[in-house]
Structures are given as structure tokens and as C-alpha cells.
Design an enzyme around this catalytic site. Sequence first.
Site, PDB file in Angstrom:
ATOM      1  N   ASP A  18      47.516  -0.040  51.362  1.00 55.30           N
ATOM      2  CA  ASP A  18      46.524   0.654  52.204  1.00 55.30           C
ATOM      3  C   ASP A  18      46.729   2.165  52.221  1.00 55.30           C
ATOM      4  O   ASP A  18      46.513   2.826  53.245  1.00 55.30           O
ATOM      5  CB  ASP A  18      46.576   0.122  53.645  1.00 55.30           C
ATOM      6  CG  ASP A  18      46.543  -1.393  53.729  1.00 55.30           C
ATOM      7  OD1 ASP A  18      45.899  -2.012  52.878  1.00 55.30           O
ATOM      8  OD2 ASP A  18      47.165  -1.957  54.651  1.00 55.30           O
ATOM      9  N   GLU A 209      36.020  -4.327  54.364  1.00 54.40           N
ATOM     10  CA  GLU A 209      37.029  -3.663  55.188  1.00 54.40           C
ATOM     11  C   GLU A 209      37.514  -2.416  54.443  1.00 54.40           C
ATOM     12  O   GLU A 209      36.936  -1.991  53.459  1.00 54.40           O
ATOM     13  CB  GLU A 209      38.200  -4.611  55.468  1.00 54.40           C
ATOM     14  CG  GLU A 209      38.938  -5.057  54.216  1.00 54.40           C
ATOM     15  CD  GLU A 209      40.129  -5.957  54.499  1.00 54.40           C
ATOM     16  OE1 GLU A 209      40.437  -6.219  55.676  1.00 54.40           O
ATOM     17  OE2 GLU A 209      40.764  -6.401  53.516  1.00 54.40           O
TER      18      GLU A 209
END
Length: 473
Positions: A18, A209
Site C-alpha cells: 500500500d 479500493e
Amino acid sequence: MRKQRFNPYLPSWEYIPDAEPYVFNGRVYIYGSHDRFNGHAFCLNDYVCWSAPVDDLSEWRYEGVIYRKTDDPLNPDGRMCLYAPDVTLGPDGRYYLYYVLDKVPVVSVAVCDTPAGKYEFYGYVRYADGTRLGEREGDWPQFDPAVLTEGERTYLYTGFCPKGDKSRKGAMATVLGPDMLTVVEEPVIIVPSEPYSRGSGFEGHEFFEAPSIRKKGDTYYFIYSSVVMHELCYATSKHPTKGFKYGGVIVSNCDLHIDSYKPAEKPMYYGGNNHGSIVEINGEWYIFYHRHTNGTSFSRQGCMEKIKILEDGSIPQVEMTSCGSADEPLPGRGEYPAYIACNLFCGEESVYTDLTGAWMNNQFPKITQDGKDGDEEPGYIANMKDSATAGFKYFDCKGIKSVKIKVRGYCRGVFEVKTSWNGEVLGKIPVEFSNIWTEFSASIPIPDGIHALYFTYRGSGSASLKSFTLCTD
């Protein structure tokens, strides 16, 4: 002499997915969540930071723990995990860390005077009446915050929209005031979820997402993970909260859609969720993303590739490579660790890391390590059964006469060496059972030129591959 740059760009025993990359004061800083080797869930560890000088992306420095999960007042016992964060430089010159805990719908904020110091809890994003964003009736839960500050306004992007979920309409943009907490413009949808995408141009690549936001010139780039999970897509607009148009795929962590060296829809690595962003470093643009290791979705590692932003603002999709940020192919000589494989597959084709839902699945070959989380043990490829193939890209080959490999495991067979995944076998290296790392070799001339290298196991049992050496004498 500078170190060689590889993927993953951090040590093989570090698990930071991420990634949100930023350049502050001549250094590239990486902010991400923090997986645990052999972890049973996402993001079990505290936030740490790594940085590198902009002129040497091989010299990554560990900055230490910058924020602990117990620092949030909602999480004194640490039962909740720190999910994917983002950082922005506020109008007051301080650095603001935005994140979500895994069991609450609100956005938390921490602050620090330096990019990689000890962040302190600052507050929760809230409406003017004090109600926390995500807790007002009618609010959608907040997830994966991304932030961009321009003047006194900070644009906050959030959302989580599983395929088929009609309760979530898409990625949200919210505007915050100069205190970095108070909502001054309420959430609006900027990219649709799958049930609401018809006629939008996002069909097949709807928002799932992992929102991230960057600006180049007068164009805003919204980077996100689509409903197929493995790809990072982008959309562009001239306005931060409206008008976004689908642009394309930047990278897939199974190399889907790439047709330069294989059929476009053939997966070449075991993919899964993806999250990252783009950044300009010394005049060059890069995409940061993550790969899945250990036969699970819970031990993810950061990778990066150089990208091109064309004159029309578009970004062509790039291959996964072993070179990472390197400007040139890897030298065609010397020893290379097996964990830099950018292709990994077997005869049983799969887009995703684990189809069974098992923890640490052994269905497929996998990149793993010995020891426990935090042990500085080098990675290697395990579970290489018959047909398992590891691919490495790219090498500048000159005068290679033989190849050595380090292998262990209950195996008896050969490793075939090729320069394309389905190409001619240039030679075979016989291997046999060994419970310690053992070197095997064979005379295998490799043609001069820039090539990929593929190692395919043929035989019985299961082999682990630690490294290979290209020899010119």
C-alpha cells in the site's frame, strides 16, 4: 560503487504494501501499511518508514517505527490494525498522517514536524458539528484515505466498494479546512462502483479500493484498485472533486493485459489486491505497487516500475520486472537472489495467489523466507513442483557460458533454462535431494543481448530455489 536496484526495492524480509511515495527535502519516503511475515491477517504490524536519496534509489534507509496502533485513543489494547495510510504536508508546514483502523468507519489523523519522526495522534476527521465523518446517519464507512493539500484545502479520498455491493456507490472526495480535520465540503462520488458504472467509461475497471491522488501540471491523477483487485488504474480530471475520466491500467501484479511477451490475458505471477501510487523522482515517474508472497495475501511486498506519462497525459501499462527502478537491464553476470522473480507460475494457471482461502497455501510456488517476522533472512522460492517456473527480467547478457543454481529440498529432476517463458530450452541443470542449500551447475551458453531468464523445474518432489549465477568463464 552503487548497489544494484531490484524488485522488491526494500530488503526481502520487509513487508510494506500500500505504498504512498513522496519526495521531501531530497529524499523519497515510503508510507504504507505493514504486513507480518507468516501473518494471519492484513496489516498486523505498526507503521514504519523507509527513505532513500532521490539520486540513489538503491540506498534505502530504515527510519524506524513512526506510529503505533496503540497510539490511537480508539485502540488502546491494539486489537485493531492500522490499514493503508497517506501523508500530506499541511499549510502549517507539519506532516499529517491519515489512516483508518480496521474495525471503525472513521478517519484518524496523526501529526509530526518531520517526514519520518514519531507521529502523535491529532484527531478524527469530523463535520463542523463534531460528528465524525463516517458515523453520521447516511454516511458510508471511510476506508483507505488518500490526501492532497493545496493551500488551505485538503482533499480527502476514501472508499471500499466490493463488486456487486449496491450499498456503496463509489470512491468519495471530501474537502477539509485548514485545521486538517473539519469537513468544509461534504463527500461526493468521483469514480463509480461496479453496480453504478453503466455508461461511465469505467466498465470492467470500476472502483474497489486503494484510492491515491497526485497532480501533474493542471491534471489530477486518481489512482485506485479496480474490482478485479490485481490492477492499479487511473482516472484524470482538471478538478479535484469532479469530472474524472477513466484512463487505463498502470500495472497489474499478475501482469495481466500485457501482450509484449505473452498472451495478454495470461497471468505470470500470483496476483491479489493491489495498492500504490505514482511519484516523480529526479524528473522520472514511477509506479509503486505490491506483490503477494508466502502463498497468502497477508505478506505483501513493495515493488516499483518506471512509467511514462505521455504528452496527452496517458500512462501506458508497464510490465512487472526484476529491475525495479534501475535505468538499465541487470548485468548478465554474477549471482542473483531468486526472490527478485517477477514471473512465477506453474502448469495450473491462476490469476490469484490463493483460490482455496487457506492461510499460507501450498498449491503454487511461492516466494518466502526462513525464520520469523523481523528476522533478516533472505527470501527464496519454495514449493517448485514439476512445471513450476520462475522468470527474471531483464539481463544484458554477454558471453555467458554456464549457469549455477542453489537449491534444496526433496527433489530429483532438472531445471530448464530459457530466455522466454515458452521458448527453446537452452540447457538443463540436474538437481537432487539436499536438506541444505547446494550448488548445481551446467554448461549453458546464453545468447548475447537483452533477455529475460526463466527457470522451470521438471521432476519429482518439491524444490526450493535460493539463487542463480551467470558465469562468463
